[in-house]
Scaffold this motif. Structure first.
Motif, PDB file in Angstrom:
ATOM      1  N   GLN A   1       0.833  -1.207   0.000  1.00  0.00           N
ATOM      2  CA  GLN A   1       0.000   0.000   0.000  1.00  0.00           C
ATOM      3  C   GLN A   1       0.868   1.257   0.000  1.00  0.00           C
ATOM      4  OE1 GLN A   1      -3.371  -0.014  -0.425  1.00  0.00           O
ATOM      5  NE2 GLN A   1      -3.006   2.152  -0.782  1.00  0.00           N
ATOM      6  N   ALA A   2       1.969   1.244   0.746  1.00  0.00           N
ATOM      7  CA  ALA A   2       2.887   2.394   0.749  1.00  0.00           C
ATOM      8  C   ALA A   2       3.464   2.617  -0.647  1.00  0.00           C
ATOM      9  CB  ALA A   2       4.004   2.176   1.769  1.00  0.00           C
ATOM     10  N   LEU A   3       3.797   1.526  -1.345  1.00  0.00           N
ATOM     11  CA  LEU A   3       4.320   1.643  -2.708  1.00  0.00           C
ATOM     12  C   LEU A   3       3.254   2.172  -3.655  1.00  0.00           C
ATOM     13  CD1 LEU A   3       6.645   1.225  -4.678  1.00  0.00           C
ATOM     14  CD2 LEU A   3       5.845  -1.124  -4.983  1.00  0.00           C
ATOM     15  N   ARG A   4       2.032   1.665  -3.555  1.00  0.00           N
ATOM     16  CA  ARG A   4       0.933   2.155  -4.415  1.00  0.00           C
ATOM     17  C   ARG A   4       0.669   3.640  -4.183  1.00  0.00           C
ATOM     18  NH1 ARG A   4      -1.588  -2.497  -6.492  1.00  0.00           N
ATOM     19  NH2 ARG A   4      -1.317  -4.301  -5.146  1.00  0.00           N
ATOM     20  N   ASP A   5       0.670   4.058  -2.930  1.00  0.00           N
ATOM     21  CA  ASP A   5       0.444   5.471  -2.612  1.00  0.00           C
ATOM     22  C   ASP A   5       1.567   6.343  -3.167  1.00  0.00           C
ATOM     23  OD1 ASP A   5      -1.853   4.677  -1.291  1.00  0.00           O
ATOM     24  OD2 ASP A   5      -0.954   4.836   0.718  1.00  0.00           O
ATOM     25  N   ALA A   6       2.809   5.871  -3.054  1.00  0.00           N
ATOM     26  CA  ALA A   6       3.949   6.648  -3.539  1.00  0.00           C
ATOM     27  C   ALA A   6       3.965   6.743  -5.058  1.00  0.00           C
ATOM     28  CB  ALA A   6       5.245   6.027  -3.026  1.00  0.00           C
ATOM     29  N   VAL A   7       3.601   5.656  -5.738  1.00  0.00           N
ATOM     30  CA  VAL A   7       3.608   5.642  -7.207  1.00  0.00           C
ATOM     31  C   VAL A   7       2.510   6.541  -7.774  1.00  0.00           C
ATOM     32  CG1 VAL A   7       3.224   4.145  -9.215  1.00  0.00           C
ATOM     33  CG2 VAL A   7       4.705   3.397  -7.370  1.00  0.00           C
ATOM     34  N   ALA A   8       1.449   6.758  -7.020  1.00  0.00           N
ATOM     35  CA  ALA A   8       0.349   7.608  -7.479  1.00  0.00           C
ATOM     36  C   ALA A   8       0.804   9.052  -7.694  1.00  0.00           C
ATOM     37  CB  ALA A   8      -0.797   7.572  -6.470  1.00  0.00           C
ATOM     38  N   ASN A   9       1.857   9.462  -7.026  1.00  0.00           N
ATOM     39  CA  ASN A   9       2.407  10.810  -7.164  1.00  0.00           C
ATOM     40  C   ASN A   9       3.725  10.700  -7.929  1.00  0.00           C
ATOM     41  OD1 ASN A   9       3.455  13.369  -6.888  1.00  0.00           O
ATOM     42  ND2 ASN A   9       3.424  13.373  -4.667  1.00  0.00           N
ATOM     43  N   PRO A  10       3.879  11.380  -9.085  1.00  0.00           N
ATOM     44  CA  PRO A  10       5.104  11.263  -9.878  1.00  0.00           C
ATOM     45  C   PRO A  10       6.373  11.649  -9.104  1.00  0.00           C
ATOM     46  CG  PRO A  10       3.432  12.491 -11.080  1.00  0.00           C
ATOM     47  CD  PRO A  10       2.891  12.255  -9.716  1.00  0.00           C
ATOM     48  N   ASP A  11       6.245  12.532  -8.141  1.00  0.00           N
ATOM     49  CA  ASP A  11       7.396  12.945  -7.325  1.00  0.00           C
ATOM     50  C   ASP A  11       7.362  12.276  -5.953  1.00  0.00           C
ATOM     51  OD1 ASP A  11       8.311  14.666  -9.338  1.00  0.00           O
ATOM     52  OD2 ASP A  11       6.994  16.270  -8.629  1.00  0.00           O
TER      53      ASP A  11
ATOM     54  N   VAL B   1      12.780   6.571  -0.485  1.00  0.00           N
ATOM     55  CA  VAL B   1      13.300   6.308  -1.826  1.00  0.00           C
ATOM     56  C   VAL B   1      12.383   6.978  -2.836  1.00  0.00           C
ATOM     57  CG1 VAL B   1      13.929   4.528  -3.494  1.00  0.00           C
ATOM     58  CG2 VAL B   1      14.140   4.055  -1.058  1.00  0.00           C
ATOM     59  N   PRO B   2      12.932   7.813  -3.744  1.00  0.00           N
ATOM     60  CA  PRO B   2      12.094   8.397  -4.798  1.00  0.00           C
ATOM     61  C   PRO B   2      11.567   7.290  -5.710  1.00  0.00           C
ATOM     62  CG  PRO B   2      14.293   9.406  -4.755  1.00  0.00           C
ATOM     63  CD  PRO B   2      14.318   8.250  -3.820  1.00  0.00           C
ATOM     64  N   VAL B   3      10.257   7.245  -5.927  1.00  0.00           N
ATOM     65  CA  VAL B   3       9.666   6.149  -6.701  1.00  0.00           C
ATOM     66  C   VAL B   3      10.131   6.140  -8.150  1.00  0.00           C
ATOM     67  CG1 VAL B   3       7.651   5.825  -5.254  1.00  0.00           C
ATOM     68  CG2 VAL B   3       7.542   7.434  -7.136  1.00  0.00           C
TER      69      VAL B   3
END
Length: 77
Positions: free
Chosen positions: A27-37, A52-54
């Motif tokens: 879920q943390a990865l999905r949330d981070a990937v939703a934002n390009p930055d 880590v910048p996605v």
């Protein structure tokens, strides 16, 4: 649980041991990937975190969650 993160154009991978569950990390990865930055934030359970910048993540490998063994059956011959 051990997590290994491959970073684009970096030969060495990042490794972190965390008390987070597989579902929490996903879920943390999905949330981070939703934002390009976005930044992926992982806690190690000792008060430290890894950001880590996605856009730089090549892969993320999740280990198995540790199963607690109780009693004398913990040792297998």
């Amino acid at each position: 649980m051990d997590i290994r993160i491959g970073i684009l154009q970096v030969a060495k991978e990042l490794t972190i041991e965390t008390a987070q569950t597989v579902d929490e990390v996903e879920q943390a990865l999905r949330d981070a990937v939703a934002n390009p930055d976005g930044l992926l934030k992982l806690d190690d359970g000792h008060g430290r975190c890894l950001l880590v910048p996605v856009g730089k993540i090549g892969y993320l490998e999740l280990g198995q969650e540790p199963h607690r063994q109780v009693g004398f059956g913990a040792l297998n011959p």
